[in-house]
Design an enzyme around this catalytic site. Sequence first.
Site, PDB file in Angstrom:
ATOM      1  N   GLY A  90      -4.730   3.374 -16.592  1.00 44.20           N
ATOM      2  CA  GLY A  90      -5.620   2.340 -17.109  1.00 44.20           C
ATOM      3  C   GLY A  90      -4.525   1.727 -18.158  1.00 44.20           C
ATOM      4  O   GLY A  90      -4.641   0.558 -18.469  1.00 44.20           O
TER       5      GLY A  90
ATOM      6  N   ASN B  86     -12.733   2.797 -23.490  1.00 42.08           N
ATOM      7  CA  ASN B  86     -12.772   4.002 -23.019  1.00 42.08           C
ATOM      8  C   ASN B  86     -14.050   4.925 -23.619  1.00 42.08           C
ATOM      9  O   ASN B  86     -14.559   4.466 -24.650  1.00 42.08           O
ATOM     10  CB  ASN B  86     -11.468   4.701 -23.378  1.00 42.08           C
ATOM     11  CG  ASN B  86     -11.323   5.981 -22.625  1.00 42.08           C
ATOM     12  OD1 ASN B  86     -10.858   6.003 -21.420  1.00 42.08           O
ATOM     13  ND2 ASN B  86     -11.431   7.301 -23.246  1.00 42.08           N
TER      14      ASN B  86
ATOM     15  N   SER C  84      -0.942   0.460  -5.913  1.00 39.50           N
ATOM     16  CA  SER C  84       0.093   1.413  -5.426  1.00 39.50           C
ATOM     17  C   SER C  84       1.397   1.384  -6.182  1.00 39.50           C
ATOM     18  O   SER C  84       1.825   0.156  -6.469  1.00 39.50           O
ATOM     19  CB  SER C  84       0.592   1.446  -3.975  1.00 39.50           C
ATOM     20  OG  SER C  84       1.225   2.419  -3.832  1.00 39.50           O
TER      21      SER C  84
ATOM     22  N   LYS D  30      -5.121   0.679   1.664  1.00 38.49           N
ATOM     23  CA  LYS D  30      -4.608   1.540   0.648  1.00 38.49           C
ATOM     24  C   LYS D  30      -4.376   3.127   1.221  1.00 38.49           C
ATOM     25  O   LYS D  30      -3.480   3.822   0.869  1.00 38.49           O
ATOM     26  CB  LYS D  30      -5.184   1.438  -0.800  1.00 38.49           C
ATOM     27  CG  LYS D  30      -4.709   2.503  -2.072  1.00 38.49           C
ATOM     28  CD  LYS D  30      -3.179   2.479  -1.980  1.00 38.49           C
ATOM     29  CE  LYS D  30      -2.667   3.021  -3.347  1.00 38.49           C
ATOM     30  NZ  LYS D  30      -3.146   4.373  -3.481  1.00 38.49           N
TER      31      LYS D  30
ATOM     32  N   HIS E 146      -2.192   3.501   3.556  1.00 36.27           N
ATOM     33  CA  HIS E 146      -0.524   3.282   2.958  1.00 36.27           C
ATOM     34  C   HIS E 146      -0.227   4.930   2.584  1.00 36.27           C
ATOM     35  O   HIS E 146       0.725   5.355   2.507  1.00 36.27           O
ATOM     36  CB  HIS E 146      -0.841   2.372   1.831  1.00 36.27           C
ATOM     37  CG  HIS E 146       0.461   2.558   0.616  1.00 36.27           C
ATOM     38  ND1 HIS E 146       0.248   3.518  -0.232  1.00 36.27           N
ATOM     39  CD2 HIS E 146       1.721   2.091   0.490  1.00 36.27           C
ATOM     40  CE1 HIS E 146       1.409   3.708  -1.004  1.00 36.27           C
ATOM     41  NE2 HIS E 146       1.978   2.651  -0.725  1.00 36.27           N
ATOM     42  N   ASN E 147      -1.298   5.477   1.930  1.00 32.71           N
ATOM     43  CA  ASN E 147      -1.120   6.652   1.288  1.00 32.71           C
ATOM     44  C   ASN E 147      -0.834   7.867   2.420  1.00 32.71           C
ATOM     45  O   ASN E 147      -0.006   8.615   2.440  1.00 32.71           O
ATOM     46  CB  ASN E 147      -2.141   7.387   0.697  1.00 32.71           C
ATOM     47  CG  ASN E 147      -2.309   6.461  -0.812  1.00 32.71           C
ATOM     48  OD1 ASN E 147      -1.674   5.606  -1.062  1.00 32.71           O
ATOM     49  ND2 ASN E 147      -3.111   7.017  -1.607  1.00 32.71           N
TER      50      ASN E 147
ATOM     51  N   GLU F 193       2.487   7.423   3.509  1.00 29.70           N
ATOM     52  CA  GLU F 193       3.248   8.112   2.283  1.00 29.70           C
ATOM     53  C   GLU F 193       3.487   9.398   2.683  1.00 29.70           C
ATOM     54  O   GLU F 193       4.755  10.189   2.332  1.00 29.70           O
ATOM     55  CB  GLU F 193       2.738   7.533   1.104  1.00 29.70           C
ATOM     56  CG  GLU F 193       3.493   8.324  -0.079  1.00 29.70           C
ATOM     57  CD  GLU F 193       2.619   8.263  -1.610  1.00 29.70           C
ATOM     58  OE1 GLU F 193       2.296   9.075  -2.202  1.00 29.70           O
ATOM     59  OE2 GLU F 193       2.160   6.815  -1.654  1.00 29.70           O
TER      60      GLU F 193
END
Length: 498
Positions: free
Chosen positions: A14, A32, A129, A201, A204-205, A208
């Site tokens: 973040g 936060n 990512s 995503k 994608h992981n 990976e």
Amino acid sequence: MPSDIGLIGLAVMGQNLALNIADHGFAISVYNRTTAKTDEFVAKHPNTPGGLFGFAELKDFVGSLKRPRKIIILVQAGKATDAVIDSLVPLLAKNDIIIDGGNALWKDTIRREADLKAKGLRFIGSGVSGGEEGARFGPALMPGGDKAAYKELEKIWNAVAAKVDRKTGKPLLGATPGKPVKGGVPCATYIGENGAGHYVKMVHNGIEYGDMQMICEAYALLKGVLGLKPEEMGKIFSDWNKGVLDSFLIEITADILKQKDPVTKKPFVDIVLDTAGQKGTGKWTSVNALDMGVPAPTIAESVFARCLSAVKEERVAASKILKGPKAKKYTGNKKALVDAIRDALYCSKICSYAQGFQLMREAQKEYGWKLNFGQIAQIWRGGCIIRAAFLQKITEAYKLNPKLANLLLDPYFNKTVQKAQANWRKVVALAVESGICVPTFSSALAYYDGYRAERLPANLLQAQRDYFGAHTYERVDQKRGKFYHIDWPVPSRPQLDA
């Protein structure tokens, strides 16, 4: 002046994404749950180009944003994300936009998008990512959700995304705090409706996971068969990074193998415990592949390899009992074997990506998405963990044929595998003979041989199913879709004692 965008969740990802946004001239408000963290973060970065503004109260944070409000959530996936959304809803107005940038399960994103739409709010689930470095200086961004809502966010997402060279597709590097990279093609594109961004995503992981395990298997062969030292292997990986394997993961592997442990001065890789962690996205990919009946064995094997690594104590005990082949000194041409291992790694990589793209192709049918696979490969060329020169070839493959059924059928990938498969088979056979575990290399080869087979032994399997369960079968001499059954005899059973 009101901020252009807001961000909730000031853990490392973040903070880095907030600074990236501010570096590109956008005013950003941050919040936060722990106010001290907000105060410390803002105080540490007083002169960002766009401006960084912290708030102790959620109501004030929301009130500081331009309408329609755009709020990024970067908190732990699951219940924490739902809790933040629930706290925001009463404070928002019609058409405000919530962006979930965490590793959310795509089904949760579909649910959240529908719930918020019913309340007049818009929701974007965006894959992010690239880890900490990517978030700070340019990630790959995979947004899904309401397309009109993404248009409101697009300017910011394109600005903060990683950039690649317009001609070569190579990542543009050199960003520093306050001075982002200019020009190039942004690694961000609208993926599709509701959960499409988070789904892509997730795949994608999963890819990976496969990439990392394949590299580990190449390392195991260089070490186990050739007996090379880490520094020698580091030089080999550096050489590989100059060719078709040019990628972020190959580059960092070379660096790791050359690194000395600061404490013992031994090779760093030798003092790292061989148990791998995981956050679950690789498992999600594998489970989803099973659910949809899409063969993705190489991705699944990479997940199982991590699971096997985790039972360290059992493996140590088993090593004293279970015996394999005796180690033999390799007497062949060492350079030729190094080249063969490179070829095996590249061919396995092609099969792993083919599986991932097949999975996405099936998912778009399941969920009614329209995925542009060339664009997906294009945004993975920079910023993300799997960024590689190889992805340019995938972009070109789908540009040549947008309806390509499998990457292996593309002329470039077909020619590449044909040229290298003899080395690939040699390496897998040598690994088996040497007792070296290569689950992704071997499963990728099995996938290739299975996919290219005109006839598989599943005919016998289906006959077995019909025999014991009357599950029926199809015939080769009839049209597909017609099913038959034979009244099989009851199998003989041993007589029971009276």
